[in-house]
Scaffold this motif. Structure first.
Motif, PDB file in Angstrom:
ATOM      1  N   SER A   1       0.992  -1.355   0.063  1.00 42.38           N
ATOM      2  CA  SER A   1       0.460   0.297  -0.185  1.00 42.38           C
ATOM      3  C   SER A   1       0.991   0.912   0.381  1.00 42.38           C
ATOM      4  O   SER A   1       0.321   2.582  -0.354  1.00 42.38           O
TER       5      SER A   1
ATOM      6  N   TYR B   1       2.744  11.702  -9.283  1.00 41.78           N
ATOM      7  CA  TYR B   1       2.206  11.850  -7.875  1.00 41.78           C
ATOM      8  C   TYR B   1       1.818  13.232  -7.991  1.00 41.78           C
ATOM      9  O   TYR B   1       2.187  14.063  -7.942  1.00 41.78           O
TER      10      TYR B   1
ATOM     11  N   ASP C   1      -6.044  11.856  -7.542  1.00 39.53           N
ATOM     12  CA  ASP C   1      -8.150  11.144  -7.246  1.00 39.53           C
ATOM     13  C   ASP C   1      -7.948   9.781  -6.743  1.00 39.53           C
ATOM     14  O   ASP C   1      -9.037   9.295  -6.567  1.00 39.53           O
ATOM     15  N   VAL C   2      -7.121   9.571  -6.229  1.00 41.97           N
ATOM     16  CA  VAL C   2      -7.040   8.264  -5.916  1.00 41.97           C
ATOM     17  C   VAL C   2      -6.439   8.410  -3.925  1.00 41.97           C
ATOM     18  O   VAL C   2      -7.438   7.476  -3.651  1.00 41.97           O
TER      19      VAL C   2
ATOM     20  N   GLY D   1      -5.456   2.558  -3.591  1.00 44.74           N
ATOM     21  CA  GLY D   1      -5.346   2.478  -4.817  1.00 44.74           C
ATOM     22  C   GLY D   1      -4.494   1.326  -4.977  1.00 44.74           C
ATOM     23  O   GLY D   1      -3.847   0.737  -4.264  1.00 44.74           O
ATOM     24  N   PRO D   2      -4.826   1.145  -6.298  1.00 50.51           N
ATOM     25  CA  PRO D   2      -4.422   0.007  -6.763  1.00 50.51           C
ATOM     26  C   PRO D   2      -2.677   0.712  -7.367  1.00 50.51           C
ATOM     27  O   PRO D   2      -1.879  -0.870  -6.916  1.00 50.51           O
ATOM     28  N   GLN D   3      -2.314   1.767  -6.604  1.00 54.76           N
ATOM     29  CA  GLN D   3      -0.373   1.755  -7.061  1.00 54.76           C
ATOM     30  C   GLN D   3      -0.335   2.243  -5.076  1.00 54.76           C
ATOM     31  O   GLN D   3      -1.372   3.418  -4.598  1.00 54.76           O
TER      32      GLN D   3
END
Length: 127
Positions: free
Chosen positions: A6, A28, A45-46, A50-52
């Protein structure tokens, strides 16, 4: 159930400088600052979860001893490897020698504080 990465924490003599560098490299944005001087950056916006993974640039004035045992690999998402190499060098990365032979398909670079990372050959789709 499994874990996933994470966040990654990078200790930095100058967190602001590294946050600016890695934000440009990865697209980023700054997500927050902590009282200890740490700076969190992540996808716009994440943010966290998030996925990254997000990056935390944590202040540390002690000199690094030896080679970092973990490094980041990056892949271009919107250009070929040669164009991305030019972009990364213009942002402040520099070539690094960790004993590669010169026949590798990747480039070994160092960020402005000397942390090694690799630019891989394969272009990935952006998320």
């Amino acid at each position: 159930m499994a874990c996933r990465i994470s966040e990654l924490v990078i200790e930095a003599a100058d967190p602001d400088r590294l946050a600016a560098f890695w934000s440009e490299v990865l697209g980023y944005v700054e997500l927050g600052r902590e009282d200890d001087g740490s700076i969190e950056i992540g996808p716009p916006d994440v943010g966290f979860g998030g996925p990254q993974p997000i990056l935390i640039l944590s202040p540390n004035s002690e000199p690094r001893a030896g080679k970092v045992r973990l490094h980041i690999d990056v892949n271009a998402t919107d250009r070929d490897q040669d164009a991305e190499l030019e972009r990364l060098l213009a942002l402040g990365a520099r070539p690094a020698d960790v004993g590669q032979t010169g026949t590798e398909s990747w480039h070994v670079l160092a960020d402005p504080e000397g942390n090694e990372f690799c630019l891989l050959h394969t272009r990935l789709k952006s998320l």
